[in-house]
Design a protein around this motif. Structure first.
Motif, PDB file in Angstrom:
ATOM      1  N   ALA A  85       9.099  -7.362 -11.890  1.00  0.00           N
ATOM      2  CA  ALA A  85       8.557  -6.164 -12.541  1.00  0.00           C
ATOM      3  C   ALA A  85       7.233  -5.750 -11.896  1.00  0.00           C
ATOM      4  CB  ALA A  85       8.378  -6.412 -14.040  1.00  0.00           C
ATOM      5  N   GLN A  86       6.383  -6.726 -11.585  1.00  0.00           N
ATOM      6  CA  GLN A  86       5.122  -6.413 -10.907  1.00  0.00           C
ATOM      7  C   GLN A  86       5.378  -5.814  -9.530  1.00  0.00           C
ATOM      8  OE1 GLN A  86       3.080 -10.190 -10.979  1.00  0.00           O
ATOM      9  NE2 GLN A  86       2.056  -9.746 -12.911  1.00  0.00           N
ATOM     10  N   HIS A  87       6.360  -6.367  -8.837  1.00  0.00           N
ATOM     11  CA  HIS A  87       6.683  -5.854  -7.509  1.00  0.00           C
ATOM     12  C   HIS A  87       7.262  -4.438  -7.610  1.00  0.00           C
ATOM     13  CE1 HIS A  87       7.394  -5.909  -3.285  1.00  0.00           C
ATOM     14  NE2 HIS A  87       8.697  -5.735  -3.446  1.00  0.00           N
ATOM     15  N   LEU A  88       8.073  -4.199  -8.618  1.00  0.00           N
ATOM     16  CA  LEU A  88       8.618  -2.857  -8.837  1.00  0.00           C
ATOM     17  C   LEU A  88       7.493  -1.853  -9.093  1.00  0.00           C
ATOM     18  CD1 LEU A  88      10.928  -0.858  -9.276  1.00  0.00           C
ATOM     19  CD2 LEU A  88      11.037  -1.661 -11.656  1.00  0.00           C
ATOM     20  N   GLU A  89       6.534  -2.231  -9.909  1.00  0.00           N
ATOM     21  CA  GLU A  89       5.406  -1.340 -10.204  1.00  0.00           C
ATOM     22  C   GLU A  89       4.627  -1.015  -8.929  1.00  0.00           C
ATOM     23  OE1 GLU A  89       1.232  -1.416 -12.735  1.00  0.00           O
ATOM     24  OE2 GLU A  89       2.883  -2.711 -13.384  1.00  0.00           O
ATOM     25  N   THR A  90       4.361  -2.026  -8.126  1.00  0.00           N
ATOM     26  CA  THR A  90       3.659  -1.824  -6.864  1.00  0.00           C
ATOM     27  C   THR A  90       4.469  -0.921  -5.935  1.00  0.00           C
ATOM     28  OG1 THR A  90       2.602  -3.983  -7.043  1.00  0.00           O
ATOM     29  CG2 THR A  90       2.710  -3.026  -4.842  1.00  0.00           C
ATOM     30  N   THR A  91       5.773  -1.158  -5.880  1.00  0.00           N
ATOM     31  CA  THR A  91       6.650  -0.371  -5.022  1.00  0.00           C
ATOM     32  C   THR A  91       6.679   1.087  -5.466  1.00  0.00           C
ATOM     33  OG1 THR A  91       7.998  -2.318  -4.562  1.00  0.00           O
ATOM     34  CG2 THR A  91       9.016  -0.173  -4.144  1.00  0.00           C
ATOM     35  N   GLU A  92       6.742   1.319  -6.776  1.00  0.00           N
ATOM     36  CA  GLU A  92       6.759   2.694  -7.278  1.00  0.00           C
ATOM     37  C   GLU A  92       5.453   3.423  -6.955  1.00  0.00           C
ATOM     38  OE1 GLU A  92       7.927   2.055 -11.359  1.00  0.00           O
ATOM     39  OE2 GLU A  92      10.048   2.304 -10.852  1.00  0.00           O
ATOM     40  N   LYS A  93       4.329   2.721  -7.023  1.00  0.00           N
ATOM     41  CA  LYS A  93       3.047   3.330  -6.654  1.00  0.00           C
ATOM     42  C   LYS A  93       3.039   3.699  -5.168  1.00  0.00           C
ATOM     43  CE  LYS A  93       0.233   1.112 -10.201  1.00  0.00           C
ATOM     44  NZ  LYS A  93      -0.792   0.084 -10.477  1.00  0.00           N
ATOM     45  N   LYS A  94       3.571   2.813  -4.330  1.00  0.00           N
ATOM     46  CA  LYS A  94       3.634   3.093  -2.891  1.00  0.00           C
ATOM     47  C   LYS A  94       4.535   4.290  -2.612  1.00  0.00           C
ATOM     48  CE  LYS A  94       2.776  -1.608  -1.258  1.00  0.00           C
ATOM     49  NZ  LYS A  94       3.363  -2.776  -0.588  1.00  0.00           N
ATOM     50  N   ILE A  95       5.653   4.369  -3.319  1.00  0.00           N
ATOM     51  CA  ILE A  95       6.568   5.498  -3.142  1.00  0.00           C
ATOM     52  C   ILE A  95       5.870   6.801  -3.512  1.00  0.00           C
ATOM     53  CG2 ILE A  95       8.668   6.594  -4.051  1.00  0.00           C
ATOM     54  CD1 ILE A  95       9.875   3.730  -4.190  1.00  0.00           C
ATOM     55  N   ALA A  96       5.139   6.797  -4.621  1.00  0.00           N
ATOM     56  CA  ALA A  96       4.419   8.004  -5.044  1.00  0.00           C
ATOM     57  C   ALA A  96       3.408   8.424  -3.980  1.00  0.00           C
ATOM     58  CB  ALA A  96       3.731   7.769  -6.386  1.00  0.00           C
ATOM     59  N   LEU A  97       2.679   7.453  -3.421  1.00  0.00           N
ATOM     60  CA  LEU A  97       1.717   7.772  -2.365  1.00  0.00           C
ATOM     61  C   LEU A  97       2.413   8.295  -1.114  1.00  0.00           C
ATOM     62  CD1 LEU A  97      -0.767   4.778  -2.727  1.00  0.00           C
ATOM     63  CD2 LEU A  97      -1.243   7.188  -3.197  1.00  0.00           C
ATOM     64  N   LEU A  98       3.548   7.711  -0.772  1.00  0.00           N
ATOM     65  CA  LEU A  98       4.293   8.180   0.403  1.00  0.00           C
ATOM     66  C   LEU A  98       4.842   9.584   0.191  1.00  0.00           C
ATOM     67  CD1 LEU A  98       6.136   4.907   1.442  1.00  0.00           C
ATOM     68  CD2 LEU A  98       4.383   6.126   2.751  1.00  0.00           C
ATOM     69  N   MET A  99       5.282   9.878  -1.016  1.00  0.00           N
ATOM     70  CA  MET A  99       5.780  11.232  -1.306  1.00  0.00           C
ATOM     71  C   MET A  99       4.645  12.251  -1.208  1.00  0.00           C
ATOM     72  SD  MET A  99       8.528  10.358  -4.315  1.00  0.00           S
ATOM     73  CE  MET A  99       8.980  12.055  -4.624  1.00  0.00           C
ATOM     74  N   GLN A 100       3.455  11.869  -1.680  1.00  0.00           N
ATOM     75  CA  GLN A 100       2.294  12.738  -1.559  1.00  0.00           C
ATOM     76  C   GLN A 100       1.946  12.948  -0.089  1.00  0.00           C
ATOM     77  OE1 GLN A 100      -1.219  11.257  -3.519  1.00  0.00           O
ATOM     78  NE2 GLN A 100      -2.518  12.839  -2.664  1.00  0.00           N
ATOM     79  N   LEU A 101       1.984  11.885   0.690  1.00  0.00           N
ATOM     80  CA  LEU A 101       1.720  11.978   2.124  1.00  0.00           C
ATOM     81  C   LEU A 101       2.732  12.896   2.794  1.00  0.00           C
ATOM     82  CD1 LEU A 101       0.286  11.107   4.738  1.00  0.00           C
ATOM     83  CD2 LEU A 101       1.790   9.103   4.770  1.00  0.00           C
ATOM     84  N   ARG A 102       4.007  12.762   2.432  1.00  0.00           N
ATOM     85  CA  ARG A 102       5.045  13.613   3.017  1.00  0.00           C
ATOM     86  C   ARG A 102       4.762  15.083   2.722  1.00  0.00           C
ATOM     87  NH1 ARG A 102      11.070  12.747   1.123  1.00  0.00           N
ATOM     88  NH2 ARG A 102      10.141  13.485  -0.791  1.00  0.00           N
ATOM     89  N   ARG A 103       4.398  15.379   1.463  1.00  0.00           N
ATOM     90  CA  ARG A 103       4.079  16.776   1.100  1.00  0.00           C
ATOM     91  C   ARG A 103       2.912  17.299   1.926  1.00  0.00           C
ATOM     92  NH1 ARG A 103       5.094  14.778  -4.040  1.00  0.00           N
ATOM     93  NH2 ARG A 103       2.879  14.423  -4.402  1.00  0.00           N
ATOM     94  N   GLU A 104       1.866  16.488   2.037  1.00  0.00           N
ATOM     95  CA  GLU A 104       0.687  16.914   2.789  1.00  0.00           C
ATOM     96  C   GLU A 104       1.012  17.132   4.264  1.00  0.00           C
ATOM     97  OE1 GLU A 104      -2.529  14.172   2.082  1.00  0.00           O
ATOM     98  OE2 GLU A 104      -2.450  14.495  -0.085  1.00  0.00           O
ATOM     99  N   LEU A 105       1.799  16.236   4.843  1.00  0.00           N
ATOM    100  CA  LEU A 105       2.174  16.397   6.249  1.00  0.00           C
ATOM    101  C   LEU A 105       3.039  17.634   6.457  1.00  0.00           C
ATOM    102  CD1 LEU A 105       2.845  12.709   7.296  1.00  0.00           C
ATOM    103  CD2 LEU A 105       1.037  14.203   8.162  1.00  0.00           C
TER     104      LEU A 105
END
Length: 137
Positions: A85-105
């Motif tokens: 569950a902790q790893h899932l939470e960390t992974t979801e945060k990383k995905i959100a940051l990557l999606m934000q990065l994709r939008r910005e790029l």
């Protein structure tokens, strides 16, 4: 099997196998009279588990804990669930940051009309914003 074969079978570099042994994640194999390492199917299976967990982004410490917990087959899996569950939470945060990065790029590239490097939107977007009171050098 030899360390080379174990590496080939698991797509793991020999140096990585030695590192996992050194840190106690993978048990050291028995040695021949000529001091060569001899690995078993148990090593192969364990290294496969370690490699898969690393591919999924689990830390070495998490893998160590998962292996320790897995050794007690009759115990409740609450601690394993907590790690996952902790790893899932960390992974979801990383995905959100990557999606934000994709939008910005995408936005940056779409706004780029070519031109000179001095006016390049990519360079501007990557440059740090000026901080109050500081001047360029």
């Amino acid at each position: 099997m030899t360390i080379g074969r174990l590496g080939r079978e698991t797509s793991t570099k020999v140096e990585t196998i030695r590192y996992y042994e050194k840190i106690g994640l993978l048990p050291e194999p028995r040695r021949t009279a000529a001091n060569y390492r001899v690995y078993t199917d148990a090593h192969l299976n364990l290294l496969g588990f370690i490699r898969r967990a690393r591919e999924l982004g689990f830390s070495i410490d998490d893998i160590r804990d998962l292996l320790r917990l897995a050794a007690h087959g009759e115990a409740p899996c609450d601690d394993i669930d907590r790690i996952a569950a902790q790893h899932l939470e960390t992974t979801e945060k990383k995905i959100a940051l990557l999606m934000q990065l994709r939008r910005e790029l995408r936005d940056t590239l779409e706004s780029c009309k070519g031109g000179r490097v001095a006016e390049c939107k990519v360079i501007v977007a990557l440059s740090p914003e000026p901080r109050g009171g500081q001047t360029g050098a």
